[in-house]
Design an enzyme around this catalytic site. Sequence first.
Site, PDB file in Angstrom:
ATOM      1  N   SER A  10       8.302   1.745  11.634  1.00 28.22           N
ATOM      2  CA  SER A  10       6.862   1.619  11.387  1.00 28.22           C
ATOM      3  C   SER A  10       6.469   1.870   9.937  1.00 28.22           C
ATOM      4  CB  SER A  10       6.090   2.572  12.294  1.00 28.22           C
ATOM      5  OG  SER A  10       6.445   3.922  12.028  1.00 28.22           O
ATOM      6  N   GLY A  11       7.386   2.348   9.103  1.00 26.27           N
ATOM      7  CA  GLY A  11       7.062   2.602   7.702  1.00 26.27           C
ATOM      8  C   GLY A  11       7.187   1.365   6.847  1.00 26.27           C
ATOM      9  N   TYR A  12       6.982   1.524   5.549  1.00 25.07           N
ATOM     10  CA  TYR A  12       7.052   0.380   4.639  1.00 25.07           C
ATOM     11  C   TYR A  12       8.464  -0.186   4.556  1.00 25.07           C
ATOM     12  CZ  TYR A  12       2.401   1.795   2.994  1.00 25.07           C
ATOM     13  OH  TYR A  12       1.077   2.118   2.912  1.00 25.07           O
ATOM     14  N   CYS A 147      15.603   3.689  -4.776  1.00 23.19           N
ATOM     15  CA  CYS A 147      15.185   2.492  -5.518  1.00 23.19           C
ATOM     16  C   CYS A 147      15.365   2.657  -7.026  1.00 23.19           C
ATOM     17  CB  CYS A 147      13.745   2.134  -5.177  1.00 23.19           C
ATOM     18  SG  CYS A 147      12.542   3.459  -5.441  1.00 23.19           S
ATOM     19  N   ASN A 308      10.849  -2.111  -5.178  1.00 19.36           N
ATOM     20  CA  ASN A 308      11.379  -0.874  -4.600  1.00 19.36           C
ATOM     21  C   ASN A 308      11.620  -0.965  -3.103  1.00 19.36           C
ATOM     22  OD1 ASN A 308       8.327  -0.811  -4.889  1.00 19.36           O
ATOM     23  ND2 ASN A 308       8.591   0.868  -3.446  1.00 19.36           N
TER      24      ASN A 308
END
Length: 341
Positions: A10-12, A147, A308
Amino acid sequence: MTDVAVVGASGYIGGELLRLLLGHPRVRLSAATSTRYAGRRLDSVHPNLRDQTDLTFSEPERLADHDVVFLAASRTAAMALVPRLLDRAKCLVDLSPDFRLRDPDTYADHYGTPHTAPELLDRFVPGLPESHRTDLASADAVSVPGCMATAAILALRPLVPLAAPGALVTVDGRIGSSGSGVGATQVNLHAERSGVMRLFAPAGHRHEAEITQTTGLAVRMSATGVEAVRGAQVVCRVPLARPCREAELRRRYLDCYRDEPFVRVVAQRRGLYRLPEPKILTGSNFCDVGFAVDDRTGAVVAVAALDNLVKGGAGNAVQCLNIRMGWPESTGLGFAGLHPI
């Protein structure tokens, strides 16, 4: 078709994994877990995935066996999940910071908490194709680097043989707000973040240890949050053992990355984008690297830029998957970025 799942979807980073895996011609995405959103459709959280899948989030505890599991959990949460997930997949690809460092004491020094699964650290292969391609081809556990660490390592790699012995390399990182993740606190609200250049790590950024571990260089790193949503750029200053002309440096960079599908050398004298710029890499798996010579000191300023969330995260993970499965590395990763944006 290779059966894959995403834990912490559910995160980026999880959303980018879903986007890339749904478009990958050789995988079947069969599970995406989220404790908070269990039972809801993926596109209710990631609206860019509308009409791409009817899959719903499932509870992590109900995860079945899969060929490959991607773990996009937060720091320390991965340490608790990994021992169980290693039994659920033929290959586990972890995008958290928890298994990036080989030494548990170094982890504790940089993250302020003891490592609770130190016996598993040596099992993980660093998920950086440019330096660990051979090991990735047979890995059953992969740890994708951070990143800005990825950007710095790729910027510095051609210069390692030229660096002055014992020299201190400085790395100045800049990153957009998505680097803070979906759980960002008040400091990343739009009202507080917009228009600022916030030096959130003036010294001792955690990626120092990753960069040193891979390059062998002594590194000191700072990091600044900038106005962008996506994108990371690093500017590295490297004292050299001897003076080098621009032509020699260019040859070293080109030789180092000639056969790399996702690293491009960008060091031009003219044009709007003479050195690596993250804006035009949005959504792509490219990392652009470049350099400039400081004629006054003989040092080299090395620059790298990437998205990133893609080459700095999900795209790098999918590239590792491709290597592990023996597929062409660019499979499912052909997006070139956008301009203008």
